[in-house]
Write a protein that holds these residues in place. Structure first.
Motif, short mmCIF file in Angstrom:
data_model
loop_
_atom_site.label_atom_id
_atom_site.label_comp_id
_atom_site.label_asym_id
_atom_site.label_seq_id
_atom_site.Cartn_x
_atom_site.Cartn_y
_atom_site.Cartn_z
N PHE A 26 57.61 4.66 151.96
CA PHE A 26 58.63 5.65 152.27
C PHE A 26 60.00 4.96 152.26
N VAL A 28 63.72 5.77 153.38
CA VAL A 28 64.38 6.73 154.25
C VAL A 28 65.90 6.65 154.11
N ASP A 29 66.51 7.74 153.71
CA ASP A 29 67.96 7.93 153.76
C ASP A 29 68.78 6.89 153.00
N ILE A 66 62.93 9.97 151.41
CA ILE A 66 63.34 10.92 152.44
C ILE A 66 64.86 11.03 152.38
N ASP A 68 68.35 13.12 153.96
CA ASP A 68 69.08 14.08 154.77
C ASP A 68 69.64 15.17 153.86
N LYS A 107 65.12 16.50 154.86
CA LYS A 107 65.02 16.73 156.30
C LYS A 107 66.35 17.20 156.87
N THR A 112 62.11 11.93 160.28
CA THR A 112 61.24 12.33 159.17
C THR A 112 59.97 13.00 159.66
N CYS A 115 59.96 16.72 159.66
CA CYS A 115 60.22 17.38 158.38
C CYS A 115 59.00 18.19 157.96
N ILE A 134 57.46 1.52 155.59
CA ILE A 134 58.69 2.27 155.82
C ILE A 134 59.88 1.37 155.57
N CYS A 142 66.82 6.72 162.37
CA CYS A 142 65.83 7.37 161.49
C CYS A 142 64.56 6.54 161.32
N ILE A 143 64.68 5.23 161.16
CA ILE A 143 63.49 4.39 161.01
C ILE A 143 62.71 4.36 162.32
N PHE A 146 61.01 7.82 163.18
CA PHE A 146 59.91 8.09 162.26
C PHE A 146 58.71 7.21 162.59
#
Length: 207
Positions: A26, A28-29, A66, A68, A107, A112, A115, A134, A142-143, A146
């Motif tokens: 994953f 993320v952002d 992922i 935003d 999300k 996450t 979501c 991740i 966020c990390i 999640f």
């Protein structure tokens, strides 16, 4: 690389890519609104891009991004400045990582786990994977959210064969002088996740 002290980083070991079992990654952002432009971006986060690119070279390993993507008026903007609004360049994955995108989940919160697309993943696909990696930003928001929520869910359902792995060279958080000190927030969050049973590694190495 997450901005941490050298002594802190040296307390973690690397793991070999071929030691991962049924992995999924994953990201993320890693979007313009946190890396390149907008009220919440920090260009120094861009330093982890090359490490994520290196990790994603093996296309046999599925990767989910992922991002935003907020409506113009959303509850989160009570706490944060307007950012990553749907349809703007801020909500787009940074150009350098776009070739690696297999799938995108959008999300409307920092987490996450909440979501709808990720909830569907838990219901229908989680059993296909064993190591959940991740990466991305931000370490302490966020990390962290999640990873901790997913870990608690795995505990609740006794998925003892599934690991969450976070390579420190592929995460970072933002820095604002005298407001949000990145080293402090990175180190605290990494120790927090580790203490909750998440496998924190310095990096994932290829043989």
């Amino acid at each position: 690389m997450a901005r941490v002290s050298e002594t802190f980083l040296n307390s973690y070991q690397a793991i070999q890519m071929d030691k991962l079992q049924k992995p999924i990654i994953f990201v993320v952002d890693m979007i313009n609104g946190f890396v390149k432009e907008g009220a919440l971006h920090d260009e120094a986060i861009h330093d982890i891009t090359a490490n994520i690119q290196h990790l994603l070279q093996d296309k046999a390993c599925r990767c989910i991004f992922i991002a935003d993507a907020h409506p113009p008026k959303t509850r989160e903007f009570n706490a944060y400045p307007s950012h990553c609004v749907i349809g703007t360049s801020e909500s787009e994955i940074i150009e350098e990582l776009q070739p690696h995108v297999d799938e995108v989940m959008h999300k409307n919160s920092t987490n996450t786990f909440t979501c709808p697309d990720f909830q569907a993943f838990l219901e229908k696909r989680i059993q296909n994977y064993q190591d959940i990696v991740i990466t991305g930003c931000c370490t302490d928001i966020c990390i962290l959210q999640f990873a901790l929520c997913l870990n608690a869910w795995l505990n609740e359902h006794n998925y003892d064969d599934i690991r969450i792995i976070i390579p420190i060279d592929c995460i970072d958080t933002f820095h604002i002088e005298n407001v949000h000190e990145c080293v402090t927030h990175n180190e605290y969050s990494i120790r927090n996740m580790e203490s909750n049973g998440i496998l924190m590694v310095s990096r994932i190495e290829r043989g």
